[in-house]
Write an enzyme that holds these catalytic residues in place. Structure first.
Site, short mmCIF file in Angstrom:
data_model
loop_
_atom_site.label_atom_id
_atom_site.label_comp_id
_atom_site.label_asym_id
_atom_site.label_seq_id
_atom_site.Cartn_x
_atom_site.Cartn_y
_atom_site.Cartn_z
N TYR A 49 0.84 -1.20 0.00
CA TYR A 49 0.00 0.00 0.00
C TYR A 49 0.87 1.26 0.00
O TYR A 49 0.61 2.21 -0.73
CB TYR A 49 -0.94 0.01 1.22
CG TYR A 49 -1.95 -1.09 1.19
CD1 TYR A 49 -3.14 -0.96 0.48
CD2 TYR A 49 -1.74 -2.28 1.88
CE1 TYR A 49 -4.08 -1.97 0.44
CE2 TYR A 49 -2.67 -3.30 1.85
CZ TYR A 49 -3.84 -3.15 1.13
OH TYR A 49 -4.76 -4.15 1.08
N ASN A 82 -13.03 -0.75 -4.10
CA ASN A 82 -12.86 -0.99 -5.53
C ASN A 82 -14.13 -1.66 -6.07
O ASN A 82 -14.48 -2.75 -5.67
CB ASN A 82 -11.65 -1.90 -5.74
CG ASN A 82 -11.48 -2.36 -7.17
OD1 ASN A 82 -12.11 -1.87 -8.09
ND2 ASN A 82 -10.60 -3.33 -7.34
N CYS A 109 -7.00 -5.22 -7.21
CA CYS A 109 -6.66 -4.83 -5.85
C CYS A 109 -6.05 -6.00 -5.07
O CYS A 109 -5.38 -5.79 -4.07
CB CYS A 109 -7.88 -4.27 -5.14
SG CYS A 109 -9.32 -5.34 -5.15
N HIS A 110 -6.25 -7.23 -5.56
CA HIS A 110 -5.66 -8.39 -4.88
C HIS A 110 -4.14 -8.39 -4.98
O HIS A 110 -3.48 -9.10 -4.22
CB HIS A 110 -6.24 -9.69 -5.45
CG HIS A 110 -6.01 -9.88 -6.92
ND1 HIS A 110 -6.84 -9.33 -7.88
CD2 HIS A 110 -5.04 -10.54 -7.59
CE1 HIS A 110 -6.39 -9.66 -9.07
NE2 HIS A 110 -5.30 -10.40 -8.93
N GLU A 126 -2.07 -16.25 -10.74
CA GLU A 126 -1.26 -15.35 -11.55
C GLU A 126 0.23 -15.64 -11.44
O GLU A 126 1.05 -14.93 -12.03
CB GLU A 126 -1.54 -13.90 -11.16
CG GLU A 126 -2.95 -13.47 -11.49
CD GLU A 126 -3.26 -12.04 -11.08
OE1 GLU A 126 -2.40 -11.38 -10.45
OE2 GLU A 126 -4.36 -11.56 -11.42
#
Length: 172
Positions: free
Chosen positions: A104, A127, A135-136, A162
């Protein structure tokens, strides 16, 4: 306002997609449908949800992401609303490359506000288009998985999907 609604079954649960006439304006897990409706009503006022199969091809693009075409979500236009700061944060989220994470604080520093980590976190929490606005991919300062509206288990799944090594988290 008339919005189009579709849903897709995924490995992490059913996902609801809401689109206006041009872009995706909400994406939420079906088990959080109440929050979705509250957010949509707050944002658009009186609205009508109309079931639509694969609005603008968005459902197919999301399905492609879930089977490994990670770039598919980048081809989905979004209509997020929000303040200029929120839009800046959400735009920066889309710049985090697949397979990478950022804290962050690092995200706040990217747009010249190094002390705004908490504000970035709060913006992340609201979001409206999870997964597509990834946002993950934002993690705690010590590389811990913190805060995800869909639950930490889903965040872990998305990051593993991912290619993120959760034991040795990569940075962008």
């Amino acid at each position: 306002m008339k919005l189009l609604l579709d849903e897709i079954d995924t490995a992490i649960g059913t996902v609801l997609l809401v689109a206006d006439q041009q872009a995706l304006c909400a994406l939420e897990y079906a088990d959080q449908q109440t929050q979705l409706m509250q957010r949509l009503t707050r944002r658009f006022g009186q609205l009508q949800l109309q079931r639509a199969k694969n609005p603008h091809g968005f459902t197919n693009l999301l399905a492609a992401y879930f089977v490994g075409d990670y770039q598919a979500i980048n081809r989905i236009p979004v209509n997020l609303g929000g303040t200029p700061f929120q839009q800046q944060v959400w735009s920066a989220l889309r710049d985090i490359s697949i397979g990478n994470t950022i804290s962050y604080g690092e995200l706040a520093a990217k747009f010249g506000k190094p002390t705004a980590a908490r504000a970035v976190g709060m913006t992340n929490a609201i979001n409206p288009v999870a997964i597509v606005v990834p946002c993950h991919r934002v993690i705690g300062a010590n590389a811990t998985l913190v805060g995800y509206g869909g639950g930490i288990e889903r965040k872990q799944w998305l990051l593993r999907h991912e290619g993120v090594n959760l034991l040795a988290t990569q940075r962008i």
